[in-house]
Write a protein that holds these residues in place. Sequence first.
Motif, PDB file in Angstrom:
ATOM      1  N   ILE A   1      16.121 -35.097  34.231  1.00  0.00           N
ATOM      2  CA  ILE A   1      15.126 -36.117  34.012  1.00  0.00           C
ATOM      3  C   ILE A   1      13.893 -35.574  33.945  1.00  0.00           C
ATOM      4  CG2 ILE A   1      14.507 -38.275  35.430  1.00  0.00           C
ATOM      5  CD1 ILE A   1      17.083 -38.411  36.670  1.00  0.00           C
ATOM      6  N   PHE A   2      13.115 -36.150  33.046  1.00  0.00           N
ATOM      7  CA  PHE A   2      11.690 -35.707  32.999  1.00  0.00           C
ATOM      8  C   PHE A   2      10.843 -36.965  33.125  1.00  0.00           C
ATOM      9  CE2 PHE A   2       8.073 -34.859  30.191  1.00  0.00           C
ATOM     10  CZ  PHE A   2       7.402 -34.174  30.977  1.00  0.00           C
ATOM     11  N   ILE A   3      10.042 -36.567  34.160  1.00  0.00           N
ATOM     12  CA  ILE A   3       9.121 -37.563  34.715  1.00  0.00           C
ATOM     13  C   ILE A   3       7.500 -37.396  34.329  1.00  0.00           C
ATOM     14  CG2 ILE A   3       8.124 -39.096  36.694  1.00  0.00           C
ATOM     15  CD1 ILE A   3      10.738 -38.526  38.034  1.00  0.00           C
ATOM     16  N   ASN A   4       6.857 -38.338  33.467  1.00  0.00           N
ATOM     17  CA  ASN A   4       5.738 -37.894  32.909  1.00  0.00           C
ATOM     18  C   ASN A   4       4.697 -38.901  33.093  1.00  0.00           C
ATOM     19  OD1 ASN A   4       3.875 -36.419  31.410  1.00  0.00           O
ATOM     20  ND2 ASN A   4       4.567 -36.794  29.511  1.00  0.00           N
ATOM     21  N   ILE A   5       3.750 -39.013  34.244  1.00  0.00           N
ATOM     22  CA  ILE A   5       2.978 -40.045  34.719  1.00  0.00           C
ATOM     23  C   ILE A   5       1.715 -39.790  35.091  1.00  0.00           C
ATOM     24  CG2 ILE A   5       4.990 -41.573  35.601  1.00  0.00           C
ATOM     25  CD1 ILE A   5       4.659 -40.522  38.343  1.00  0.00           C
ATOM     26  N   TYR A   6       0.661 -40.609  34.619  1.00  0.00           N
ATOM     27  CA  TYR A   6      -0.645 -40.326  35.022  1.00  0.00           C
ATOM     28  C   TYR A   6      -1.337 -41.179  36.200  1.00  0.00           C
ATOM     29  CZ  TYR A   6      -1.526 -36.869  31.480  1.00  0.00           C
ATOM     30  OH  TYR A   6      -1.371 -35.542  30.495  1.00  0.00           O
ATOM     31  N   GLY A   7      -1.950 -40.871  36.948  1.00  0.00           N
ATOM     32  CA  GLY A   7      -2.306 -41.782  38.119  1.00  0.00           C
ATOM     33  C   GLY A   7      -3.853 -42.117  37.458  1.00  0.00           C
ATOM     34  N   GLY A   8      -3.930 -43.157  36.694  1.00  0.00           N
ATOM     35  CA  GLY A   8      -5.237 -43.634  36.294  1.00  0.00           C
ATOM     36  C   GLY A   8      -5.193 -44.884  37.119  1.00  0.00           C
ATOM     37  N   ILE A   9      -4.530 -46.073  36.590  1.00  0.00           N
ATOM     38  CA  ILE A   9      -4.521 -47.446  37.169  1.00  0.00           C
ATOM     39  C   ILE A   9      -3.198 -47.182  38.330  1.00  0.00           C
ATOM     40  CG2 ILE A   9      -2.864 -48.618  35.900  1.00  0.00           C
ATOM     41  CD1 ILE A   9      -4.997 -50.888  36.099  1.00  0.00           C
ATOM     42  N   ASN A  10      -2.283 -46.387  38.206  1.00  0.00           N
ATOM     43  CA  ASN A  10      -1.180 -46.205  38.879  1.00  0.00           C
ATOM     44  C   ASN A  10      -1.300 -45.436  40.058  1.00  0.00           C
ATOM     45  OD1 ASN A  10       1.130 -47.999  37.643  1.00  0.00           O
ATOM     46  ND2 ASN A  10       0.872 -46.521  35.764  1.00  0.00           N
ATOM     47  N   PRO A  11      -0.914 -45.917  41.306  1.00  0.00           N
ATOM     48  CA  PRO A  11      -0.919 -45.042  42.440  1.00  0.00           C
ATOM     49  C   PRO A  11       0.076 -44.076  42.243  1.00  0.00           C
ATOM     50  CG  PRO A  11      -0.300 -47.137  43.127  1.00  0.00           C
ATOM     51  CD  PRO A  11      -0.555 -47.182  41.585  1.00  0.00           C
ATOM     52  N   ILE A  12       0.439 -43.287  41.551  1.00  0.00           N
ATOM     53  CA  ILE A  12       1.373 -42.067  41.502  1.00  0.00           C
ATOM     54  C   ILE A  12       2.081 -41.615  42.920  1.00  0.00           C
ATOM     55  CG2 ILE A  12       0.969 -41.567  39.096  1.00  0.00           C
ATOM     56  CD1 ILE A  12      -0.163 -39.205  39.750  1.00  0.00           C
ATOM     57  N   HIS A  13       1.232 -41.292  43.745  1.00  0.00           N
ATOM     58  CA  HIS A  13       1.554 -40.997  45.119  1.00  0.00           C
ATOM     59  C   HIS A  13       2.546 -41.936  45.646  1.00  0.00           C
ATOM     60  CE1 HIS A  13      -1.909 -43.339  45.891  1.00  0.00           C
ATOM     61  NE2 HIS A  13      -1.658 -43.350  47.355  1.00  0.00           N
ATOM     62  N   GLU A  14       2.363 -43.287  45.405  1.00  0.00           N
ATOM     63  CA  GLU A  14       3.111 -44.232  46.080  1.00  0.00           C
ATOM     64  C   GLU A  14       4.501 -43.924  45.238  1.00  0.00           C
ATOM     65  OE1 GLU A  14       2.744 -46.590  48.281  1.00  0.00           O
ATOM     66  OE2 GLU A  14       1.058 -45.630  48.998  1.00  0.00           O
ATOM     67  N   GLY A  15       4.454 -43.889  43.949  1.00  0.00           N
ATOM     68  CA  GLY A  15       5.632 -44.125  43.120  1.00  0.00           C
ATOM     69  C   GLY A  15       6.436 -42.728  43.448  1.00  0.00           C
ATOM     70  N   ALA A  16       5.839 -41.733  43.849  1.00  0.00           N
ATOM     71  CA  ALA A  16       6.617 -40.554  44.119  1.00  0.00           C
ATOM     72  C   ALA A  16       7.599 -40.859  45.315  1.00  0.00           C
ATOM     73  CB  ALA A  16       5.704 -39.333  44.413  1.00  0.00           C
ATOM     74  N   LYS A  17       6.900 -41.557  46.213  1.00  0.00           N
ATOM     75  CA  LYS A  17       7.865 -42.037  47.513  1.00  0.00           C
ATOM     76  C   LYS A  17       9.249 -42.753  47.006  1.00  0.00           C
ATOM     77  CE  LYS A  17       3.814 -42.897  50.296  1.00  0.00           C
ATOM     78  NZ  LYS A  17       2.982 -43.886  50.685  1.00  0.00           N
ATOM     79  N   GLY A  18       8.997 -43.370  46.035  1.00  0.00           N
ATOM     80  CA  GLY A  18      10.232 -44.295  45.483  1.00  0.00           C
ATOM     81  C   GLY A  18      11.321 -43.085  44.799  1.00  0.00           C
ATOM     82  N   ILE A  19      10.660 -42.034  44.140  1.00  0.00           N
ATOM     83  CA  ILE A  19      11.472 -41.059  43.249  1.00  0.00           C
ATOM     84  C   ILE A  19      12.335 -40.501  44.643  1.00  0.00           C
ATOM     85  CG2 ILE A  19      11.612 -39.141  42.021  1.00  0.00           C
ATOM     86  CD1 ILE A  19       8.902 -40.006  40.865  1.00  0.00           C
ATOM     87  N   ALA A  20      11.521 -39.969  45.630  1.00  0.00           N
ATOM     88  CA  ALA A  20      12.038 -38.993  46.705  1.00  0.00           C
ATOM     89  C   ALA A  20      13.271 -39.800  47.474  1.00  0.00           C
ATOM     90  CB  ALA A  20      11.170 -38.790  47.639  1.00  0.00           C
TER      91      ALA A  20
END
Lengths: 289, 383
Positions: free
Chosen positions: B306-325
């Motif tokens: 799986i390849f995850i390619n995300i940018y934290g501009g409008i998105n809170p990617i640190h929040e997203g990371a919790k879901g992935i984990a």
Amino acid sequence: MSILLNKDTKVLVQGITGNIGKTQTEYMIKSGTKVVAGVTPGKGGEKVFGVPVFDTVLEATNNYEIDFSVLFVPARVAKDSVIEAIESGINKIALITEHTPVHDTMVMKAYAKKHNALLIGPTTPGIVVPGECKIGILPINMFCPGNVGIISRSGTLAYEVAANLCLVGIGQSTVIGMGADMVAGTNLVEILELFNLDNETKVVVLIGEVGGSQEEDAAAFIKNKMDKPVIAYIAGASVPSGQRMGHAGAIVEGGKGSAKSKIDTLNNAGVKVAMMLNEIPLLVKELLS
Amino acid sequence: MRFQEYEAKEIFKEFGIPVPEGIVINSDSEIIPAIEKIGIPAILKAQVLVGGRGKAGGIRVVENLEEAVEACREIFNKKIKGYHVKELLIEKKLEILTELYCGITINRTLGRPVIMVSSEGGINIEETAEKNPNKIFTLYCDPLVDIYPFQIVNLVKNLGLKGDVLLKVSQIIGKLLQIFNKYNGIIVEVNPLVITNNKQVLCLDAVIQIDDSALFRYPEFQEKKFNQMDYSLQRLEKKGATYVQLEGNIGLICSGAGLAMATMDTIKSFPGLSPANFLETGGSITPELMEDCMEIVLERNVLKGIFINIYGGINPIHEGAKGIARVIKDRELEIPIVAKALGNKQEETWEILEKAGVYTYKKSDTHGAINYLAEILHLEVKG
């Protein structure tokens, strides 16, 4: 110099008290942007990071000189909010909101044109002048100051291309995302014109994607009017085309819209087209040296 | 959102636009009563949401009952451009004098609705547009000003129509424009719009596609759209993400459609790798959305990585990371996952992902990140 924006630009934030509006206002202020006022109907009198909030745009423009309004409003009120900004005398607007109905966008675009206002978006990430300021949502740690102008239909691809240029020591004059909705308030050509006039921009990188015919129009402009070299990249060459229904779209586009059509047209206009993302820094480097 | 032909024709009828009498059936046992009611000769039309179904054998004219039963069975057993036929529209075949074309759509560059008409209606309209563009007549609408009936009559006069037929066709186009405006249309199209031997004007086909972003204005359509999707897709759609299943072996989660497409192009340039899906998160990443993204990607059981390619501009990617984990932990995933997550709060994001066993790639070049994934998979790498 930069296009459209600099550290003296006085910015209004519409939708400043929402979650995204608040967070992004903080990021904008930290990046050096002069955010002078905010608007959220019903929240007049509050403050967000020291920025005064008004109920209406008119109250804001009565109290402050405003050059640019950036909008973080829900899609269902985007049209109303953009027209409110224009009616209150603001002539530069960036609509960050995604999922705006395209019929609303058509009205906003026509309204802006009628009033000589510039509407960037919807779904624009905004504009950044690296090292100086930004409006919108672009994460500033992806950018560095320099002489390359970037204009992109995609937001996150603009971040990527800028960051990849920074990796090889090439900075940017201004980076602007146009939004890749079905209809954009401002098209690529109008921004190419601004980059063409900007002394600080030596090379322009144009990042397009499949769909619509803006890249084909840009190719014609570059060929006939542009004095600076342009590097292009078109995302989506390997994307299978969707199941089309009806003929109307095909008739309107008249064979344009595919990655191949865009790449061929740009090549014919003398534009160097990178076939892969990682070729862009090499092509730019060649042009700058 | 696209409507089946018979659904579009229901909307046409509500607006007083004439369409042939028709019956929709869901199985071949219903064909005989349907034909008895409609009469012979009749047309059987497969209800699928793709163009070119006539050329693919999805439309049949039948002259008697036996033929109808046979054709009905054949169409129900057929796949049209990959789609099973679940519904069949049975209509009376009419005596046609002329086939016209009318389509309303949006010119993307100008940002204006455009009404197009042609006297060369039928299945070859796109060829006509290409070879004889002067046979297509257009009327561009100003989004700030209403179109008046006289403008449509002026447009339709180009087709050489006269008298009653001129007015009937003009009225129908006026009503099609009303539908386009009322339902935030992307396409409203009739091909062919026919004139019969007895000077009736009817819509033989009907295409309506409306803007998904405007569906909040039509809760009944929104619900219908969600009901047509399976559950996991529905959950993603409601949170603003877009997923399309593909045939490859690398699951993909990207923020932004442009980045997702560029990532797919890059993956395809590596021998042995190809994207298993398109997934664009949109700008509203939460831990829950990322969980849903992981789950839908993992529905394909042929994945190598799986390849995850995300940018934290409008998105809170640190929040997203919790879901992935969370998904990695709950499902005890062992499949290699490479994440390139940059922008605001990138350090925080990396920490969460690395703790969960994700390989993080900290530079911005997607090519390098995919190279890293290829290395992990012991595949041939590219310089």
